[in-house]
Design a protein around this motif. Sequence first.
Motif, PDB file in Angstrom:
ATOM      1  N   ALA A  47       0.829  -1.206   0.000  1.00 34.12           N
ATOM      2  CA  ALA A  47       0.000   0.000   0.000  1.00 34.12           C
ATOM      3  C   ALA A  47       0.862   1.255   0.000  1.00 34.12           C
ATOM      4  CB  ALA A  47      -0.932  -0.004   1.211  1.00 34.12           C
ATOM      5  N   ALA A  48       1.994   1.212   0.718  1.00 35.08           N
ATOM      6  CA  ALA A  48       2.914   2.352   0.726  1.00 35.08           C
ATOM      7  C   ALA A  48       3.500   2.573  -0.663  1.00 35.08           C
ATOM      8  CB  ALA A  48       4.024   2.103   1.744  1.00 35.08           C
ATOM      9  N   LEU A  49       3.862   1.494  -1.337  1.00 32.11           N
ATOM     10  CA  LEU A  49       4.376   1.620  -2.700  1.00 32.11           C
ATOM     11  C   LEU A  49       3.301   2.176  -3.633  1.00 32.11           C
ATOM     12  CD1 LEU A  49       6.569   1.224  -4.815  1.00 32.11           C
ATOM     13  CD2 LEU A  49       5.849  -1.178  -5.012  1.00 32.11           C
ATOM     14  N   ALA A  50       2.048   1.791  -3.401  1.00 32.54           N
ATOM     15  CA  ALA A  50       0.955   2.312  -4.228  1.00 32.54           C
ATOM     16  C   ALA A  50       0.834   3.828  -4.102  1.00 32.54           C
ATOM     17  CB  ALA A  50      -0.362   1.642  -3.828  1.00 32.54           C
ATOM     18  N   VAL A  51       1.083   4.367  -2.908  1.00 31.47           N
ATOM     19  CA  VAL A  51       1.058   5.824  -2.727  1.00 31.47           C
ATOM     20  C   VAL A  51       2.095   6.473  -3.630  1.00 31.47           C
ATOM     21  CG1 VAL A  51       1.466   7.702  -1.081  1.00 31.47           C
ATOM     22  CG2 VAL A  51       0.157   5.686  -0.384  1.00 31.47           C
ATOM     23  N   ARG A  52       3.299   5.915  -3.633  1.00 26.05           N
ATOM     24  CA  ARG A  52       4.366   6.445  -4.493  1.00 26.05           C
ATOM     25  C   ARG A  52       3.990   6.338  -5.961  1.00 26.05           C
ATOM     26  NH1 ARG A  52       9.514   8.886  -4.092  1.00 26.05           N
ATOM     27  NH2 ARG A  52       9.607   7.879  -2.050  1.00 26.05           N
ATOM     28  N   LEU A  53       3.517   5.175  -6.386  1.00 24.96           N
ATOM     29  CA  LEU A  53       3.186   4.961  -7.796  1.00 24.96           C
ATOM     30  C   LEU A  53       2.056   5.879  -8.247  1.00 24.96           C
ATOM     31  CD1 LEU A  53       3.385   1.074  -7.818  1.00 24.96           C
ATOM     32  CD2 LEU A  53       4.906   2.619  -9.075  1.00 24.96           C
ATOM     33  N   ARG A  54       1.106   6.093  -7.361  1.00 27.46           N
ATOM     34  CA  ARG A  54      -0.025   6.959  -7.691  1.00 27.46           C
ATOM     35  C   ARG A  54       0.462   8.389  -7.948  1.00 27.46           C
ATOM     36  NH1 ARG A  54      -2.907   5.261  -3.743  1.00 27.46           N
ATOM     37  NH2 ARG A  54      -3.916   3.687  -5.049  1.00 27.46           N
ATOM     38  N   TRP A  55       1.360   8.870  -7.114  1.00 24.17           N
ATOM     39  CA  TRP A  55       1.913  10.216  -7.302  1.00 24.17           C
ATOM     40  C   TRP A  55       2.686  10.293  -8.615  1.00 24.17           C
ATOM     41  CZ3 TRP A  55       2.039  15.179  -6.137  1.00 24.17           C
ATOM     42  CH2 TRP A  55       3.168  15.917  -6.475  1.00 24.17           C
ATOM     43  N   GLU A  56       3.537   9.316  -8.870  1.00 27.85           N
ATOM     44  CA  GLU A  56       4.351   9.332 -10.087  1.00 27.85           C
ATOM     45  C   GLU A  56       3.472   9.239 -11.334  1.00 27.85           C
ATOM     46  OE1 GLU A  56       7.491   9.974  -9.972  1.00 27.85           O
ATOM     47  OE2 GLU A  56       7.900   9.654  -7.848  1.00 27.85           O
ATOM     48  N   LEU A  57       2.421   8.432 -11.276  1.00 23.06           N
ATOM     49  CA  LEU A  57       1.497   8.305 -12.399  1.00 23.06           C
ATOM     50  C   LEU A  57       0.845   9.642 -12.713  1.00 23.06           C
ATOM     51  CD1 LEU A  57      -0.381   6.834 -14.412  1.00 23.06           C
ATOM     52  CD2 LEU A  57      -1.824   6.199 -12.450  1.00 23.06           C
ATOM     53  N   ARG A  58       0.391  10.325 -11.703  1.00 26.63           N
ATOM     54  CA  ARG A  58      -0.301  11.592 -11.930  1.00 26.63           C
ATOM     55  C   ARG A  58       0.641  12.636 -12.520  1.00 26.63           C
ATOM     56  NH1 ARG A  58      -4.471  11.637  -6.689  1.00 26.63           N
ATOM     57  NH2 ARG A  58      -5.393   9.619  -7.242  1.00 26.63           N
ATOM     58  N   GLN A  59       1.892  12.659 -12.067  1.00 27.06           N
ATOM     59  CA  GLN A  59       2.845  13.611 -12.620  1.00 27.06           C
ATOM     60  C   GLN A  59       3.198  13.271 -14.067  1.00 27.06           C
ATOM     61  OE1 GLN A  59       3.534  16.399 -10.872  1.00 27.06           O
ATOM     62  NE2 GLN A  59       2.058  15.430  -9.483  1.00 27.06           N
ATOM     63  N   ALA A  60       3.357  11.991 -14.358  1.00 25.55           N
ATOM     64  CA  ALA A  60       3.712  11.577 -15.725  1.00 25.55           C
ATOM     65  C   ALA A  60       2.601  11.958 -16.708  1.00 25.55           C
ATOM     66  CB  ALA A  60       3.968  10.074 -15.764  1.00 25.55           C
ATOM     67  N   VAL A  61       1.357  11.720 -16.340  1.00 23.09           N
ATOM     68  CA  VAL A  61       0.244  12.062 -17.225  1.00 23.09           C
ATOM     69  C   VAL A  61       0.115  13.581 -17.349  1.00 23.09           C
ATOM     70  CG1 VAL A  61      -2.269  11.945 -17.507  1.00 23.09           C
ATOM     71  CG2 VAL A  61      -0.988   9.901 -16.806  1.00 23.09           C
ATOM     72  N   ARG A  62       0.300  14.267 -16.241  1.00 21.01           N
ATOM     73  CA  ARG A  62       0.201  15.733 -16.259  1.00 21.01           C
ATOM     74  C   ARG A  62       1.169  16.342 -17.273  1.00 21.01           C
ATOM     75  NH1 ARG A  62       2.243  19.721 -11.372  1.00 21.01           N
ATOM     76  NH2 ARG A  62       1.759  21.696 -12.415  1.00 21.01           N
TER      77      ARG A  62
END
Length: 313
Positions: free
Chosen positions: A261-276
């Motif tokens: 779940a902690a890794l998911a927090v990181r991945l979620r942030w990185e995903l949003r920045q990459a798409v942005r």
Amino acid sequence: MNTTANHFEALPLVTIVALCYNHARFVREALDSILAQTYPNLEVWLVDDASTDESVAILREYAAANPGWKTIFLPENIGNCAAFNRAFRQSHGEFIIDFATDDVLLPTRVAEQVAAFQRLDASYGVVYSDAELIDEDSRPVRYHYRRDAQGQPHPRPASGHVFAEVLRRYFISTPTMLMRRATLAHLDGYDETLAYEDFDFWVRAARDFQFYFLDAVTTRKRLHPASMSRRGYRPHDPFLASTIRVCRKALLLCRTPDERAALAVRLRWELRQAVRWGNFRKGAELYGLLLETQSPQLLDRVLGAYARLRKGQ
């Protein structure tokens, strides 16, 4: 009996790997801060990663004035990870500092952190602390940690087993770290295939070693607003590619639902920045990793589908 000499010999050897790349404007202040250390048992390596400014001349000047210092002048730029490893693998210190020569060590930095390590058992691999952030003219900007009315860092930086925390969020000031040699040796140094070192080091080190937060300001960290990467999260950003590689490693190292779940927090942030920023190919990779954590949210699914649709463009 020479008690001073005996005390010196009893102190652990600390290696400072001073890494330079085009730091001519700052390197004298950095090297002077090594000379100002109150801790006497130091091994210093000056490593220049093929600078194109006057850095090499300054490093040679300081090496000549301090014959015990060792030097490595690389003929071509190989990056921080590989340059650090060149010195680390020839060094002998029980503890290691990775020191960028645009930063500054405060005089008691090494002494305070070695003393902290001596209060800890061998399960601790890293001592880190607070830093004063400075601008290119060495003027104070702020501190790394925000503090409450009582002067306490808020939230409190993590100590102990911090694996899940380093997956979840950025909280360690990299230049403040004193690393146990045994920890770096266990990891075989930095991963030279990566564009940067700290996230990967935190993940791999925190899996097997504890970290300790020393509540002291030990370092002045230089900010370079004008030179901050303009490619961050955009297509062909090498740092994002390295982040994804580290996240893949981290997924294999996760042992519990909380860690995933902690890794998911990181991945979620990185995903949003990459798409942005239009890096849809990497966004699709990040979404694939997020699916493997079994923690996608509605917005994640929308962003993941969008990234997959656009990644070929």
